[in-house]
Design a protein around this motif. Structure first.
Motif, PDB file in Angstrom:
ATOM      1  N   ASP A  18     -44.780  17.923  25.157  1.00  0.00           N
ATOM      2  CA  ASP A  18     -46.649  18.103  25.371  1.00  0.00           C
ATOM      3  C   ASP A  18     -46.362  16.938  25.199  1.00  0.00           C
ATOM      4  N   GLN A  40     -47.338  27.248  32.964  1.00  0.00           N
ATOM      5  CA  GLN A  40     -48.513  27.055  33.422  1.00  0.00           C
ATOM      6  C   GLN A  40     -48.917  27.279  31.409  1.00  0.00           C
ATOM      7  N   GLU A  42     -51.590  25.657  28.261  1.00  0.00           N
ATOM      8  CA  GLU A  42     -53.235  26.480  27.888  1.00  0.00           C
ATOM      9  C   GLU A  42     -53.952  25.441  28.976  1.00  0.00           C
ATOM     10  N   ARG A  43     -55.371  25.871  28.759  1.00  0.00           N
ATOM     11  CA  ARG A  43     -56.845  25.447  29.610  1.00  0.00           C
ATOM     12  C   ARG A  43     -56.047  25.103  31.032  1.00  0.00           C
ATOM     13  N   GLY A  44     -54.482  25.759  32.061  1.00  0.00           N
ATOM     14  CA  GLY A  44     -55.078  25.672  32.988  1.00  0.00           C
ATOM     15  C   GLY A  44     -53.739  24.631  33.369  1.00  0.00           C
ATOM     16  N   MET A  45     -53.037  23.768  32.427  1.00  0.00           N
ATOM     17  CA  MET A  45     -52.264  23.082  32.662  1.00  0.00           C
ATOM     18  C   MET A  45     -50.529  23.269  32.525  1.00  0.00           C
TER      19      MET A  45
END
Length: 65
Positions: A18, A40, A42-45
């Motif tokens: 991260d 993929q 969270e939040r499409g990142m």
């Protein structure tokens, strides 16, 4: 052969994925060499993760110490 920066990035992907920005230049080299993959998150990142090949590289380096 990996550069010191690429090797350090590989360790970061293993230990703190991260903390790595997807735009980091060394990451593209690791992706090309299939030592790292993007998944993929969270939040499409996208989030980098170490591949079995990448893990093997780190294990081989650890045995050399």
């Amino acid at each position: 052969m990996l550069s010191p920066h690429e090797f350090a990035t590989l360790i970061l992907v293993r230990d703190a994925p991260d903390q790595i920005e997807a735009s980091r230049a060394e990451l593209s080299t690791l992706l090309e060499r299939q030592l790292v993959a993007l998944e993929q998150a969270e939040r499409g990142m996208s989030r980098p993760r170490i591949t079995p090949n990448g893990n093997s590289v780190l294990e081989a380096c650890a045995r050399m110490r």
